[in-house]
Design a protein around this motif. Structure first.
Motif, short mmCIF file in Angstrom:
data_model
loop_
_atom_site.label_atom_id
_atom_site.label_comp_id
_atom_site.label_asym_id
_atom_site.label_seq_id
_atom_site.Cartn_x
_atom_site.Cartn_y
_atom_site.Cartn_z
N LEU A 2 67.46 -23.85 20.43
CA LEU A 2 68.39 -24.88 20.86
C LEU A 2 69.17 -25.42 19.67
O LEU A 2 68.69 -25.42 18.54
N ALA A 3 70.36 -25.90 19.95
CA ALA A 3 71.11 -26.60 18.91
C ALA A 3 70.37 -27.87 18.54
O ALA A 3 69.68 -28.48 19.36
N ASP A 4 70.49 -28.28 17.29
CA ASP A 4 69.79 -29.47 16.79
C ASP A 4 70.60 -30.71 17.17
O ASP A 4 71.44 -31.19 16.41
N LEU A 5 70.32 -31.23 18.36
CA LEU A 5 71.05 -32.38 18.87
C LEU A 5 70.17 -33.63 18.80
O LEU A 5 68.94 -33.53 18.86
N PRO A 6 70.77 -34.80 18.67
CA PRO A 6 69.97 -36.03 18.62
C PRO A 6 69.20 -36.26 19.91
O PRO A 6 69.64 -35.85 21.00
N PHE A 14 77.72 -37.59 20.78
CA PHE A 14 78.86 -37.94 19.93
C PHE A 14 78.63 -39.27 19.23
O PHE A 14 78.82 -39.39 18.00
N TYR A 15 78.21 -40.29 19.96
CA TYR A 15 78.05 -41.62 19.38
C TYR A 15 76.85 -41.70 18.42
O TYR A 15 76.87 -42.48 17.47
N LEU A 16 75.81 -40.89 18.68
CA LEU A 16 74.64 -40.93 17.81
C LEU A 16 74.83 -40.10 16.54
O LEU A 16 74.31 -40.47 15.47
#
Length: 311
Positions: free
Chosen positions: A118-122, A174-176
């Motif tokens: 997975l992409a490293d997303l918050p 986006f905001y994080l």
């Protein structure tokens, strides 16, 4: 250090839209290959949801070991990240025992994430999500989608304007992070390749697929889908999140006397056909899938696996 191709775990994947006989195809290969099946279906992890998810029957499970089914109760949450965390050790264990992991299912994201990461997303932020939902409520329907189009137009083109869950997630990322979710995913590109993979998918014409779905829906109702849903409602409630999914939500409407039996059948068939169409679009984009008519070309399936294992 790059892992040598010969050292990677070899995995057979049988994927494709709902109703194409993926489990049957996998089980037909057990006499030829030492397969153990890992379900890649986002709903088969739930206990007591058997008929509506087309979970392998006890008789089918006796033919070959099945993993990643009946893990949690229907009122519990389960994410793609948890699927990866639990499935990857299984791949290693099955391979270490000189068996072949066979991933079977139609949840495309689960399969892609399992094989490629997975992409490293918050992580999710409850407070931010609450604020975003309040913004939507105050500003009216479409407020958040307009925000998303402004900050991440690429993601907006991939998300339906009514899919508030995915819109909130894209804005949350986006905001994080201060970065577009589309950019983070593109950077990751699902580029990690820790496995050797052979992907197969049963192939049917659109009319054949739709006919199979219609017939299977009738069979599910005959097998007791209404009783299965009634038992879940009695144990939990009509508001159970898992009951808001395809096949179950239509039965819930029937139990609430909002629709009759004929309409329930027609609705399940219609929405399942629509779901299969979306799945087909997803899997057709996977260029490495070998599409086979398993009813007439089983020899191609066997030969493909034999060649793959000999490489």
């Amino acid at each position: 250090m790059v892992e040598a191709e010969s050292e990677k775990i070899s995995i057979v994947v049988i994927c494709g839209p709902t109703g194409t006989g993926k489990t049957s195809l996998a089980l037909s290969l057990v006499d030829r290959f030492p397969l153990e099946i890992i379900s890649a279906d986002s709903r088969q992890v739930y206990r007591s949801m058997d008929i509506g998810t087309a979970k392998a029957t006890l008789q089918e499970q006796a033919v070959a070991p099945h993993h990643m089914i009946d893990l949690i109760d229907p009122d519990q949450e389960f994410s793609v990240a948890e699927f990866i965390d639990q499935s990857r050790p299984l791949l290693a264990d099955i391979s270490a025992r000189k068996k072949i992991p066979c991933v079977v299912g139609g949840t495309g994201l689960y399969i892609r994430a399992l094989l490629n990461g997975l992409a490293d997303l918050p992580s999710a932020n409850g407070e931010l999500r609450k604020q975003l939902l309040e913004t939507e409520e105050k500003g009216g329907r479409g407020t958040l989608f307009s925000q998303l189009k402004a900050v991440d137009p690429e993601s907006a083109t991939l998300i339906h304007s009514n899919n508030i869950v995915r819109i909130v997630r894209a804005l949350e990322v986006f905001y994080l992070s201060g970065q577009k979710m589309s950019a983070l995913k593109a950077e990751h590109g699902f580029a990690e390749q820790p496995y050797r993979v052979l992907k197969l998918a049963p192939d049917f014409t659109r009319s054949q697929l739709y006919a199979r779905i219609n017939d299977r829906t009738e069979q599910m109702l005959s097998d007791g889908l209404v009783d299965e849903v009634r038992a879940l409602v009695e144990r939990y409630s009509l508001d159970l999140k898992a009951l808001q999914t395809l096949g179950y939500r239509e039965v819930v409407r029937f139990l609430k006397a909002e629709i009759g039996a004929e309409q329930m059948l027609a609705d399940i068939q219609k929405y399942t056909r629509q779901y299969a169409k979306r799945q087909l679009t997803w899997f057709r984009k996977e260029e490495d899938i070998i599409w086979v008519d398993s009813s007439t070309k089983s020899d191609i399936v066997v030969q493909s696996i034999e060649n793959f294992l000999l490489e």
